[in-house]
Design a protein around this motif. Sequence first.
Motif, mmCIF file in Angstrom:
data_model
loop_
_atom_site.group_PDB
_atom_site.id
_atom_site.type_symbol
_atom_site.label_atom_id
_atom_site.label_comp_id
_atom_site.label_asym_id
_atom_site.label_seq_id
_atom_site.Cartn_x
_atom_site.Cartn_y
_atom_site.Cartn_z
ATOM 1 N N ALA A 12 0.830 -1.209 0.000
ATOM 2 C CA ALA A 12 0.000 0.000 0.000
ATOM 3 C C ALA A 12 0.864 1.259 0.000
ATOM 4 C CB ALA A 12 -0.940 -0.007 1.205
ATOM 5 N N ASP A 69 -3.146 -5.544 -5.856
ATOM 6 C CA ASP A 69 -4.501 -6.085 -5.941
ATOM 7 C C ASP A 69 -4.460 -7.602 -6.148
ATOM 8 O OD1 ASP A 69 -7.403 -5.994 -6.307
ATOM 9 O OD2 ASP A 69 -6.984 -6.338 -8.441
ATOM 10 N N ARG A 72 -2.814 -8.841 -2.446
ATOM 11 C CA ARG A 72 -3.524 -8.564 -1.194
ATOM 12 C C ARG A 72 -4.774 -7.740 -1.447
ATOM 13 N NH1 ARG A 72 -0.732 -9.757 3.636
ATOM 14 N NH2 ARG A 72 -2.771 -9.476 4.547
ATOM 15 N N PRO A 73 -5.760 -8.320 -2.132
ATOM 16 C CA PRO A 73 -6.985 -7.540 -2.341
ATOM 17 C C PRO A 73 -7.584 -7.172 -0.986
ATOM 18 C CG PRO A 73 -7.340 -9.880 -2.825
ATOM 19 C CD PRO A 73 -5.865 -9.699 -2.591
ATOM 20 N N GLY A 74 -8.052 -5.954 -0.865
ATOM 21 C CA GLY A 74 -8.628 -5.527 0.405
ATOM 22 C C GLY A 74 -8.763 -4.021 0.424
ATOM 23 N N ILE A 75 -9.323 -3.506 1.493
ATOM 24 C CA ILE A 75 -9.644 -2.080 1.541
ATOM 25 C C ILE A 75 -8.420 -1.174 1.364
ATOM 26 C CG2 ILE A 75 -10.537 -0.257 3.062
ATOM 27 C CD1 ILE A 75 -12.722 -2.258 3.899
ATOM 28 N N PRO A 76 -7.299 -1.437 2.049
ATOM 29 C CA PRO A 76 -6.151 -0.541 1.834
ATOM 30 C C PRO A 76 -5.722 -0.487 0.368
ATOM 31 C CG PRO A 76 -5.791 -1.866 3.784
ATOM 32 C CD PRO A 76 -7.022 -2.415 3.119
ATOM 33 N N PHE A 98 -7.625 -1.484 -2.383
ATOM 34 C CA PHE A 98 -8.714 -1.006 -3.247
ATOM 35 C C PHE A 98 -8.777 0.522 -3.279
ATOM 36 C CE2 PHE A 98 -11.564 -5.047 -2.637
ATOM 37 C CZ PHE A 98 -10.686 -5.762 -3.435
ATOM 38 N N THR A 99 -8.683 1.145 -2.088
ATOM 39 C CA THR A 99 -8.821 2.603 -2.053
ATOM 40 C C THR A 99 -7.692 3.254 -2.850
ATOM 41 O OG1 THR A 99 -7.689 2.570 0.091
ATOM 42 C CG2 THR A 99 -10.084 2.741 0.121
ATOM 43 N N ARG A 100 -6.512 2.659 -2.786
ATOM 44 C CA ARG A 100 -5.383 3.242 -3.517
ATOM 45 C C ARG A 100 -5.492 2.986 -5.022
ATOM 46 N NH1 ARG A 100 -4.007 2.399 1.626
ATOM 47 N NH2 ARG A 100 -2.580 3.913 2.533
ATOM 48 N N LEU A 101 -5.904 1.794 -5.360
ATOM 49 C CA LEU A 101 -6.092 1.487 -6.778
ATOM 50 C C LEU A 101 -7.120 2.454 -7.383
ATOM 51 C CD1 LEU A 101 -5.676 -0.365 -9.258
ATOM 52 C CD2 LEU A 101 -7.429 -1.877 -8.325
ATOM 53 N N TYR A 153 -7.784 5.461 -6.449
ATOM 54 C CA TYR A 153 -7.216 6.808 -6.594
ATOM 55 C C TYR A 153 -6.297 6.884 -7.807
ATOM 56 C CZ TYR A 153 -5.027 11.247 -5.254
ATOM 57 O OH TYR A 153 -4.571 12.541 -5.241
ATOM 58 N N ARG A 182 -16.158 2.006 -9.293
ATOM 59 C CA ARG A 182 -16.423 0.567 -9.190
ATOM 60 C C ARG A 182 -15.541 -0.068 -8.097
ATOM 61 N NH1 ARG A 182 -14.683 -4.430 -10.641
ATOM 62 N NH2 ARG A 182 -12.668 -3.645 -11.386
ATOM 63 N N VAL A 183 -14.269 0.289 -8.090
ATOM 64 C CA VAL A 183 -13.341 -0.307 -7.123
ATOM 65 C C VAL A 183 -13.655 0.175 -5.706
ATOM 66 C CG1 VAL A 183 -10.924 -0.512 -6.460
ATOM 67 C CG2 VAL A 183 -11.566 -0.639 -8.877
ATOM 68 N N LEU A 190 -16.462 -1.791 -4.353
ATOM 69 C CA LEU A 190 -16.011 -3.086 -3.835
ATOM 70 C C LEU A 190 -15.510 -2.926 -2.404
ATOM 71 C CD1 LEU A 190 -13.869 -4.578 -6.764
ATOM 72 C CD2 LEU A 190 -16.200 -5.209 -6.112
ATOM 73 N N PRO A 245 -6.382 4.540 4.985
ATOM 74 C CA PRO A 245 -5.984 3.676 6.106
ATOM 75 C C PRO A 245 -5.011 2.599 5.629
ATOM 76 C CG PRO A 245 -8.384 3.740 5.853
ATOM 77 C CD PRO A 245 -7.807 4.455 4.689
ATOM 78 N N SER A 250 -6.752 -2.352 8.076
ATOM 79 C CA SER A 250 -8.163 -2.500 7.826
ATOM 80 C C SER A 250 -8.634 -3.722 8.580
ATOM 81 C CB SER A 250 -8.380 -2.670 6.332
ATOM 82 O OG SER A 250 -9.748 -2.854 6.097
ATOM 83 N N GLN A 256 -10.382 -6.578 8.722
ATOM 84 C CA GLN A 256 -11.187 -7.507 7.934
ATOM 85 C C GLN A 256 -10.849 -8.955 8.275
ATOM 86 O OE1 GLN A 256 -11.163 -5.583 3.757
ATOM 87 N NE2 GLN A 256 -13.219 -5.718 4.571
ATOM 88 N N ARG A 295 -10.136 -14.317 -1.879
ATOM 89 C CA ARG A 295 -10.885 -13.071 -1.931
ATOM 90 C C ARG A 295 -10.874 -12.550 -3.358
ATOM 91 N NH1 ARG A 295 -10.399 -7.749 1.937
ATOM 92 N NH2 ARG A 295 -12.185 -6.703 1.013
#
Lengths: 436, 509
Positions: free
Chosen positions: A147, A170, A173-177, A179-182, A184, A197-198, A201, B51, B54, B56, B274
């Motif tokens: 990230a 992605d 390590r798909p996941g919120i940290p 996804f949010t960067r991808l 942006y 879209r991302v 997700l 962040p 996370s 999860q 995932r």
Amino acid sequence: MKRATRSVWRLGAGIVGLACVLTAAGAVLGGPDEVPTAAAGAVAPGAAPGPGVRTLQAHLRAQPRDAGAWASLGAAYVEEARVSGDPSRYPRAGEAFARSLRLRPDGNAEALAGRAALAAARHDFPAALRDADRALAVNPYSERGLAVRIDALVELGRYPAALEAARRADARRPGIPVFTRLAYVRELRGDTKEARRVLELARDSASTRADIAYTATALGRLAWSQGGYDEALRQCGRALKAEPDNLEARECRARALTGKGEHTAAIAEFETIVARSPLPGRLVALGELYEVSGRPGPARRQYEVLGTWTGLARAGGVNPDLDTALAAADHGDRTDALRAARAEWQRRRTVHTEDALAWALHRSGRSEEALPHARAATATGYRDAAFLYHRGMIERAAGERAAAHASLTRALALNPAFSPIGAREARRALDGLEAS
Amino acid sequence: MFSHLIRSTRGRKNLASLVCGALAAGGLAAAGVSSALAPGAANASSHREAPLISGQPQYDTTDVYAFVSPDRPDTTTIVANWLPFEEPAGGPNFYRFADDARYDIHIDSDGDAQGDLLYRWTFHDQIRNGDTFLFNTGPVTSLDDPDLNITQTYDLEMMRLRNQHVISTTKIANDVPVAPSNVGKASMPDYAELRKEAVRELKDGTTVFAGQADDPFFLDLRVFDLLYGGDLSEVGRDTLKGYNVNSIALQVPSEHIRQSAGQPVVGIWSTTHRKSASGDWTQVSRLGMPLVNEVVIPLKDKDRFNASSPWNDADFLTSVTEPELPKLIEDIYKIEAPEEPRDDLVSVFLTGVKDLNQPPGVRPAEALRLNTAVPPTGEPKRLGVLDGDNAGFPNGRRLTDDVLDIALQVVEGELVGKKNDLGDAVDENDVEFEKSFPYVALPTSGSNGPLAEAAGNRSQLDGGAELTSGSATDDRTVLALSAGAAGAGVVLIGTGLAWWRSRRRGRWS
């Protein structure tokens, strides 16, 4: 600002600086945590998943040789600083990472990735990239390393590399940290549809209040930037349901209200926000709302606070960031703005440094010189109304009438709420272009 | 304070001196101002500080169990758990399976480290009134109660594989309800009834369950403090007591999963995938044998291990043959480490034990290996095979097996003549397991649990439960995290434990 007042600010700055130094010098595990009250209020309970600073401190007092816990403590400090905006956390974070690395010098990806995150938070992006790469050399799957690497490449203006890094992250390590960067990175390339879209997700997989608030706010901000004010209100409302005190979400709501022309409600919201956290962008937004509502007095006072902010920062030996530079270019000391923008542009060439430099040059009467920078800022396809407005005004000043007309029209079509005053200026300029 | 100043009509100088005064007083309450002293503290629009952490845990496997069903010895039961440290109280809290994940159980029937059968759970959210912050709107008495606002259902597919490629897929269950989080007595007056409703028998003789359960793992996480020279005088408390997990359980006729009556040993492990933003599936978790990722795999390789498959486990072979743990114990506690290479550990962790649960021609790989032909015992011994009870760990894993003690004793050389009696002094789960499928105990109710106990039983809101952030942040989590971070956590248990036990039992004084 008049010279006399400035010296008063210097004094204030000295005191603040001293206060910060004192805080920073406190032992990492020193006594009670003196979180500034405003900052404390800004941290919603459970804001950061994982163990909090206090818990980790208690554990480390008992087990000071736990390298993993030291790295976690550093990360918790960085996260606290992110949420509260309190920089006194940074030196403590640095000390915690150092201790972790002393205890486990080899194979300590957590501490390296944490140190990378700290460097990024301090805007030392080359160091962030170096440490992220070190962390990934030890553990190619380090979520934090992946990230921060994306963050660093974005902030260094290396957009193709950032996209590549985001794709790899992605896949690993798909996941919120990630996804949010991808999202942006996509947004910066003008692909707002994919960014949305991302982010959806990310939002749909969020289960903690902090994650829901962050991802919904990001969606709201994105919708606002493309003129979708109702959608922005919906998303930010969702974020505020999860974290009623989340200032980013409230700011997003205030800006969406501005877009809908509900200035009274937007002003009330911004007043609450700046009372808690008077960041430059927020002060400008409120000041401009006062201005377009015919209240020059209160507007001026916001800009004054902005001036004191910049003075404080400079006296503290800190270059005002780009937000501050832009705000100063419009509502403060233009010389300051140009100095700050130029210094940052020397350090890194990104769409944001190009835009800030272009605008600061233009506001200092050097529009010809500003033009290539304004065009560089919009060259990636990034759809940002403020960038387009800056470019249009600069094109107009440089005599490029057709180009100016196109840029200003695009800015107003995209997101007329980017700045109440800017939008008014853009309309006037367009009228002038069309009349002659 | 600031707003008051800003809105006041005072002059600039006045404002300045006021702010200075406030700052001088050490009240950095004008947080914004102090932030100006740190580049980056001000959230520049150009630098979005997303962040880095996370919460999860819904993708994290905690444990896998596999045993011959005690009440139906012709069947095998497999239980896999996700989402550790579910705090029932202080909420109400509810915990869901991820709907962008694949929860898989792999079965290798011939010992070649490739799955031959794959059971795949996929979950779907069903929200009645669109408000995702509301778990229930009144007391819930059945799984289809309209008062249950958020429910989950799952589909279960069974795939046959050859050379790691799917050759057939059968959907064996469709839209089966998940037993919800037990948010409290007021909301769920008869939780056992909801559990019962969630157990479903399928047409092919398979029985399935998914839902919340008490975390069956029992240990004292403080044993990990030994790693840093900690004091073990306080172990012996089940630090997972009162926490729940999300369980998936499957009871299947053993003949469906084993190669033949003559080759009854199966390898079992779970993976979680995932969905990435690109639409691909990324494996983010893998677990077969207990404690491998804590004890055997070095910290820097944990994520790599989670992303890997048993087929490539030769990559981690030296972690088993030359384990760090005994060396650490030797360093700190002067207990001599057994001689390397540790072929005894290879048999326990990678191949199965000869003449018990090792399939012929086995390819070494990390999986739970169960001999489905060993009949269940009426009185299971917590130390399983080490104590002469061949129906338990490391032959499969029963809920009652004390795997921490077993693993520790084995790592310290129990099987190579270094008899020891190490452990964490937590010998059984705090709650009794059920006598029939799914065997896991009912989840701790939201009216109870560690937080509620700490807070002196707080009262639940009657009826409607709202979402709270499901991240436990008490010290147990930290211990768990640092235990994970310790990599060799269990380690320390070594001598400290011995010392602790000797004190308790007065054996080595």
